[in-house]
Design a protein around this motif. Structure first.
Motif, PDB file in Angstrom:
ATOM      1  N   UNK A  36      57.815 -73.946  24.335  1.00  0.00           N
ATOM      2  CA  UNK A  36      57.289 -75.231  23.840  1.00  0.00           C
ATOM      3  C   UNK A  36      57.883 -76.445  24.551  1.00  0.00           C
ATOM      4  N   UNK A  37      59.132 -76.330  24.962  1.00  0.00           N
ATOM      5  CA  UNK A  37      59.780 -77.440  25.679  1.00  0.00           C
ATOM      6  C   UNK A  37      59.138 -77.617  27.046  1.00  0.00           C
ATOM      7  N   UNK A  38      58.936 -76.513  27.741  1.00  0.00           N
ATOM      8  CA  UNK A  38      58.307 -76.568  29.059  1.00  0.00           C
ATOM      9  C   UNK A  38      56.857 -77.009  28.953  1.00  0.00           C
TER      10      UNK A  38
ATOM     11  N   UNK B  12      68.405 -75.455  25.148  1.00  0.00           N
ATOM     12  CA  UNK B  12      69.188 -76.526  25.772  1.00  0.00           C
ATOM     13  C   UNK B  12      69.061 -76.468  27.286  1.00  0.00           C
ATOM     14  N   UNK B  13      69.050 -75.259  27.842  1.00  0.00           N
ATOM     15  CA  UNK B  13      68.891 -75.120  29.291  1.00  0.00           C
ATOM     16  C   UNK B  13      67.532 -75.648  29.735  1.00  0.00           C
ATOM     17  N   UNK B  14      66.495 -75.352  28.953  1.00  0.00           N
ATOM     18  CA  UNK B  14      65.151 -75.823  29.302  1.00  0.00           C
ATOM     19  C   UNK B  14      65.051 -77.340  29.218  1.00  0.00           C
ATOM     20  N   UNK B  15      65.649 -77.908  28.176  1.00  0.00           N
ATOM     21  CA  UNK B  15      65.601 -79.375  28.041  1.00  0.00           C
ATOM     22  C   UNK B  15      66.308 -80.046  29.217  1.00  0.00           C
ATOM     23  N   UNK B  16      67.443 -79.484  29.635  1.00  0.00           N
ATOM     24  CA  UNK B  16      68.158 -80.061  30.760  1.00  0.00           C
ATOM     25  C   UNK B  16      67.367 -79.892  32.049  1.00  0.00           C
TER      26      UNK B  16
ATOM     27  N   UNK C  50      56.300 -80.670  28.655  1.00  0.00           N
ATOM     28  CA  UNK C  50      56.568 -81.383  29.902  1.00  0.00           C
ATOM     29  C   UNK C  50      55.614 -80.974  31.010  1.00  0.00           C
ATOM     30  N   UNK C  51      54.660 -80.081  30.703  1.00  0.00           N
ATOM     31  CA  UNK C  51      53.688 -79.570  31.677  1.00  0.00           C
ATOM     32  C   UNK C  51      54.379 -78.855  32.830  1.00  0.00           C
ATOM     33  N   UNK C  52      55.412 -78.097  32.469  1.00  0.00           N
ATOM     34  CA  UNK C  52      56.156 -77.299  33.445  1.00  0.00           C
ATOM     35  C   UNK C  52      55.874 -75.822  33.160  1.00  0.00           C
ATOM     36  N   UNK C  53      55.210 -75.110  34.043  1.00  0.00           N
ATOM     37  CA  UNK C  53      54.934 -73.690  33.796  1.00  0.00           C
ATOM     38  C   UNK C  53      56.195 -72.846  33.858  1.00  0.00           C
ATOM     39  N   UNK C  54      56.149 -71.717  33.167  1.00  0.00           N
ATOM     40  CA  UNK C  54      57.277 -70.796  33.090  1.00  0.00           C
ATOM     41  C   UNK C  54      56.876 -69.473  33.734  1.00  0.00           C
TER      42      UNK C  54
ATOM     43  N   UNK D  31      49.394 -69.594  27.704  1.00  0.00           N
ATOM     44  CA  UNK D  31      49.611 -71.008  27.414  1.00  0.00           C
ATOM     45  C   UNK D  31      50.759 -71.577  28.233  1.00  0.00           C
ATOM     46  N   UNK D  32      50.717 -71.310  29.535  1.00  0.00           N
ATOM     47  CA  UNK D  32      51.727 -71.860  30.429  1.00  0.00           C
ATOM     48  C   UNK D  32      52.872 -70.928  30.747  1.00  0.00           C
ATOM     49  N   UNK D  33      52.910 -69.759  30.095  1.00  0.00           N
ATOM     50  CA  UNK D  33      53.960 -68.770  30.355  1.00  0.00           C
ATOM     51  C   UNK D  33      53.361 -67.563  31.075  1.00  0.00           C
ATOM     52  N   UNK D  34      53.941 -67.221  32.217  1.00  0.00           N
ATOM     53  CA  UNK D  34      53.536 -66.058  32.994  1.00  0.00           C
ATOM     54  C   UNK D  34      54.719 -65.091  33.023  1.00  0.00           C
TER      55      UNK D  34
END
Length: 395
Positions: free
Chosen positions: A142-144, A115-119, A147-151, A163-166
């Motif tokens: 998966x949510x990030x 929920x925090x990520x979606x917001x 949206x093409x938002x790296x973590x 896959x987008x997570x560092x």
């Protein structure tokens, strides 16, 4: 600029009230109370429009001059103190860098990481700092990604990277590899290991086997145990009698090492080796058996300065992981120099060959998204720790 999700929600609610007829003057006063500016005289968020527009809705106000960054950490629940420590450290980094290009909003993962990520995505954030726990990274990723938002996570679980997570956390395998390599260079060749039966122990054991092979040493034995005193002592006794071992890795907390090491040395003196877990336990020198033991960790030189500054501002000592929050902001500030606000975060910049520097020394990400850190080796003495092999200053 740093703000919390509560402030963001309060802003959204008040903005909707404005559209129902509240005056601009009242809203401007509310904004002035909610905003935290990183340095005196810095910019504040623009006021809401005087007239309603078609695209006005809940969320953060329009901000075309700063990058939207989400900080996902626990603010309530059992890990709230750690999360708050990380969040406070990001505030210190904003103040120290005097940056005017970042707007960091904190979201509480204890209320639900997904929920925090979606917001955070809905609010227009282009980079996520955190979360802390590996299970939260799994929920957020998966949510990030959609949206093409790296973590940029504070976890040390290499299994969630990619896959987008560092991940920026201190990976135990790197500490094991560093201390085994140093030990071999000092003439030790026959190695044993004592590891707990948990994820940390399993990964330390795997890294130990690889490190001994890489160093050209001989792996004599690995003993594991559950977290009872009886099991620990039994495993230590088996390892002590396993054969001609000249160096033993204890991949556990300092407290358990203090209980195990006298048993390990009962069959003859051995070089005791440890991991980064010992770095925060200054009491280890109180055990005569632990004196002379070596362990590898990030450097504490700059962390001491951060801790002093943290205590002066927040009235308490930070958790050791606070440095990850501070360094994540330093990294973002560096990349922000060539990043246009409102556009996607330039992920390729995270793969810079020269890496990044911070409170914990230099680090760089490998192609799996794991932070590879320059580590130092320290020796335990009666008066504390002494660095015997400094961390490299550059790659």
């Amino acid at each position: 600029m740093a703000e919390t999700s509560a402030e963001r929600q309060a802003y959204a609610s008040s903005r909707r009230q404005l559209l129902r007829g509240l005056g601009v003057t009242a809203m401007a006063g509310f904004l002035a109370a909610c905003q935290v500016v990183p340095k005196a005289g810095g910019p504040v968020a623009p006021p809401p429009p005087e007239q309603p527009t078609d695209n006005v809705g809940p969320g953060l106000p329009t901000d075309t001059d700063r990058h939207r960054i989400a900080l996902l950490v626990p603010q309530t629940g059992t890990n709230a103190d750690v999360g708050t420590s990380i969040a406070n450290a990001t505030t210190l980094a904003l103040l120290d860098t005097k940056t005017e290009r970042l707007r960091i909003t904190t979201y509480d993962t204890a209320l639900g990481a997904a929920a925090a990520a979606r917001q955070a995505v809905a609010d227009g954030n282009k980079l996520i700092l955190g979360p802390l726990l590996s299970e939260d990274v799994t929920a957020v990723a998966p949510i990030a990604r959609a949206a093409k938002v790296p973590v940029l996570s504070f976890s040390n679980d290499t299994g969630v990277a990619g896959n987008g997570v560092f991940i920026m956390g201190f990976v135990p395998g790197q500490s094991v590899e560093r201390v085994i390599s140093y030990s071999q260079a000092q003439g030790h060749s026959r190695f044993g290991a004592l590891v707990p039966k948990n994820v940390y122990g399993d990964r330390s054991a795997a890294a130990f086997r690889d490190a001994v092979a890489e160093a050209g040493g001989t792996l004599v034995a690995v003993e594991s145990y559950d977290r009872s005193a009886t099991a620990l002592t039994g495993a230590a006794r088996r390892l002590a009698n396993a054969g001609d071992i000249d160096a033993v890795l204890v991949a556990d907390s300092g407290g358990n090492a203090v209980r195990a090491v006298p048993v390990l040395k009962s069959s003859g003196d051995k070089q005791i080796l440890g991991t980064e877990l010992w770095n925060t336990d200054a009491s280890l020198g109180g055990s005569a058996a632990m004196r002379g033991a070596w362990f590898a960790s990030v450097s504490d030189g700059l962390y001491g300065q951060l801790a002093g500054k943290y205590r002066a501002r927040f009235g308490r000592a930070p958790y050791r992981l606070a440095s990850l929050g501070y360094d994540s902001v330093l990294l973002t500030v560096r990349i922000a120099r060539d990043w246009k606000p409102g556009t996607n975060f330039p992920v390729s910049k995270l793969m810079a060959e020269d890496g990044f520097g911070g409170i914990d020394g230099i680090f760089r990400f490998n192609n799996r998204g794991v932070a590879i850190r320059a580590l130092e080796v320290s020796e335990i003495g009666a008066g504390g720790f002494r660095v015997i092999d400094p961390a490299p200053a550059k790659w």
